[in-house]
Every structure is written in C-alpha cells, then in structure tokens.
Design an enzyme around this catalytic site. Structure first.
Site, short mmCIF file in Angstrom:
data_model
loop_
_atom_site.label_atom_id
_atom_site.label_comp_id
_atom_site.label_asym_id
_atom_site.label_seq_id
_atom_site.Cartn_x
_atom_site.Cartn_y
_atom_site.Cartn_z
N ASP A 102 0.87 -1.18 0.00
CA ASP A 102 0.00 0.00 0.00
C ASP A 102 0.91 1.22 0.00
OD1 ASP A 102 -2.30 1.67 0.27
OD2 ASP A 102 -2.03 1.73 2.44
N SER A 103 0.33 2.38 -0.28
CA SER A 103 1.09 3.62 -0.20
C SER A 103 1.54 3.87 1.24
CB SER A 103 0.22 4.79 -0.66
OG SER A 103 -0.89 4.92 0.22
N CYS A 142 -4.43 -1.24 -2.04
CA CYS A 142 -4.55 0.21 -2.23
C CYS A 142 -5.44 0.45 -3.45
CB CYS A 142 -3.15 0.77 -2.48
SG CYS A 142 -3.09 2.52 -2.92
N GLU A 189 -1.47 8.73 8.16
CA GLU A 189 -0.04 8.38 8.08
C GLU A 189 0.78 9.07 9.18
OE1 GLU A 189 1.87 6.35 6.05
OE2 GLU A 189 -0.03 5.51 5.37
N CYS A 245 -10.84 3.79 -0.19
CA CYS A 245 -9.42 3.91 0.14
C CYS A 245 -9.18 3.03 1.37
CB CYS A 245 -9.09 5.37 0.46
SG CYS A 245 -7.44 5.60 1.17
N THR A 246 -8.12 2.24 1.33
CA THR A 246 -7.92 1.27 2.40
C THR A 246 -7.52 1.91 3.73
OG1 THR A 246 -5.67 0.88 1.58
CG2 THR A 246 -7.38 -0.65 0.85
N HIS A 247 -7.16 3.18 3.70
CA HIS A 247 -6.90 3.87 4.97
C HIS A 247 -8.20 4.18 5.73
CE1 HIS A 247 -2.92 4.65 3.24
NE2 HIS A 247 -2.53 5.21 4.38
N1 DGL Z 1 -4.62 3.31 0.81
C1 DGL Z 1 -4.56 4.03 -0.42
C2 DGL Z 1 -5.83 3.79 -1.23
O1 DGL Z 1 -6.49 2.84 -1.02
C3 DGL Z 1 -4.24 5.44 -0.14
C4 DGL Z 1 -3.86 6.22 -1.36
C5 DGL Z 1 -2.97 7.39 -1.10
O2 DGL Z 1 -1.86 7.18 -0.64
O3 DGL Z 1 -3.38 8.50 -1.44
O4 DGL Z 1 -6.19 4.49 -2.12
#
Ligand code: DGL
Length: 264
Positions: free
Chosen positions: A12-13, A75, A153, A185-187
C-alpha cells in the site's frame, strides 16, 4: 517456482492496507504474509498515473525478491491505476481492491450512493468504467478525501481536526440523500467510528476488506497455492518511514508480528 508455502505479499502507499490484511488473516490465519508500507511516498492519490505505476512496480519487485507467491495491491489508488500494468508484466497472481460500487448500486433504496476516495482513484479510467457498468442509473456522489491519508499516516486519527474535516465532506453527501457510503481507500476503515458518528445508522458503510479476502482465498484455491501448514503464519511488515504509526494500528493483533524499518 511458485511455492504454496511462500508468503503472500501486500503493498500500500502506507499503513492503510493493513485494514485488508486484518480481514485476510481472519479467514487465512496460516498464510505467511509480507506487508510493505511505502509511507515515504504517501499519499499516492495526488500522483500521476505514471508515478503510481513506477512506485507499484518498485513495491512488487521488492515482494517478488522475497519469493511472494501472490501480490495483494492493498490500495485502491494503485489498483485502479497500475494493476493492469503489473498483471501484464509479472507472472504471479495479483489481487486488487476497487471501490465497491456494484453492491452499493444494487442495494440503494434512495437511488443515491456516496463514495469517499482519493483523487487518483476517482479520476482513474478503471473507476469510470466500473461506475458506468454498475451505477449507470444511480446518482453517485463523489468526494475526494483531501488530507485524510496524510493525517492517518502521521498518526493524527484522533485529532479534533479530523472530525471537522470528515463532517465537511460527509454532510453535503447526506444532503444528497445517500443511503450507502463506499470507502474507496484502504486507509478509511480506520475512520469508521468517526464516520458513523457523523452519518448515523441509516447510511450503510461499505468497505471491501472482507470481499477481497474471500477473493484471495478463492484464487489461492484455484491455483493450488493455499498454504499447507496448520500453524499460525509468519507476519512481517516493512515500512520506509517511522514505524510507530504502523505499530499502533496493529496493536489489536494478538499474534507475533515483526515490524521493520526498511529502505526500499
Ligand atoms: N490506501 C490508499 C488507497 O487505497 C491510499 C492512497 C494514497 O496514498 O493516497 O487508495
């Protein structure tokens, strides 16, 4: 080459993809996993497609060097922008995560559904295609979650500012009568308690963690890649930024974890 007892790689990011990982270990606890949090390069959502592809490629190579048998692109932004490229380039199976437009569009009673996602996801061709296919006759209220990934983050989930930002994003969606809110978004699953306080119980929150986990299991079964060991898997995490935020998000996990600062 592909060995069933090798690890499943996640990237993931940043730390958000752990929301998918947590769902997966519930149904596949004996799988070994390696999770890569590219927090030094987060957020991906503001980047160009080319940048997202290059970062996704770098993450994939890291995981493949560790012998991963499958890669979970945990992500939405990387999936919607880069998964086609990754699948064409590398021989391992890739599982991606996309905003769950289809179930929301099928179940809506008000004919209006909301989606909170990054700019990169909402402007992707794959998202446009999925919306066109499954939500043609439904109003889709889009909202970019500006600033949310950055705050998660940096470990600021519980700052009062977060509630104010979320209220700002969600109230106008409520005014458009949405009855489903897709977390694209997974966050964002880490924000569910706060989101619920704002939108109440009438709007159903949809995130894709469980569906993706079932898909991981299905593909492993189909390819004869399910881990054959009966004991608990090994879980290792690599992050290229301060590991405290990641450790805090994982502190509800009772199993042993290895969290390492790694440059990649
Ligand atoms: N977890 C990422 C997603 O699902 C986050 C993307 C980001 O870093 O902007 O989109």
């Amino acid at each position: 080459m592909n060995n069933a007892n090798n690890s499943i790689g996640f990237f993931d990011s940043g730390v958000g993809g752990t929301s998918i990982w947590k769902e997966m270990i519930k149904i596949l606890p004996n799988e070994n996993t390696i999770y890569l949090a590219d927090s030094a390069n987060a957020p991906y959502g503001k980047r160009t497609k080319e940048e997202i592809i290059a970062l996704s490629e770098k993450n994939t190579e890291f995981l493949l060097q560790k012998g991963c048998k499958m890669i979970v692109v945990a992500c939405n932004t990387a999936t919607t922008n880069a998964i086609a490229y990754l699948r064409a380039k590398y021989p391992v199976p890739f599982i991606g995560i996309e905003p769950a437009i289809k179930p929301a569009a099928l179940r809506t009673q008000t004919n209006s559904i909301g989606i909170l996602a990054t700019q990169g996801t909402l402007s992707s061709a794959l998202f446009a295609k999925t919306s066109e296919r499954f939500a043609k006759n439904v109003k889709v209220v889009e909202q970019v979650g500006i600033g949310l990934v950055e705050r998660i983050e940096s470990g600021s989930i519980n700052d009062p500012e977060m509630d104010a930002i979320l209220t700002n994003y969600l109230k106008p969606m409520m005014e458009k009568n949405i009855d489903h809110l897709i977390l694209g978004c997974t966050h964002y699953p880490y924000l569910i308690p706060k989101i619920e306080k704002i939108i109440g119980k009438k709007v159903r929150i949809i995130d894709s963690g469980f569906a993706v986990s079932k898909q991981i299991k299905h593909v492993l079964q189909k390819k004869d890649l399910l881990n054959t060991m009966s004991q608990q898997g090994n879980y290792s995490f690599h992050i290229n930024k301060d590991k405290i935020v990641l450790a805090n998000l994982l502190n509800d996990i009772v199993y042993p974890l290895e969290i390492k600062f790694t440059k990649f």
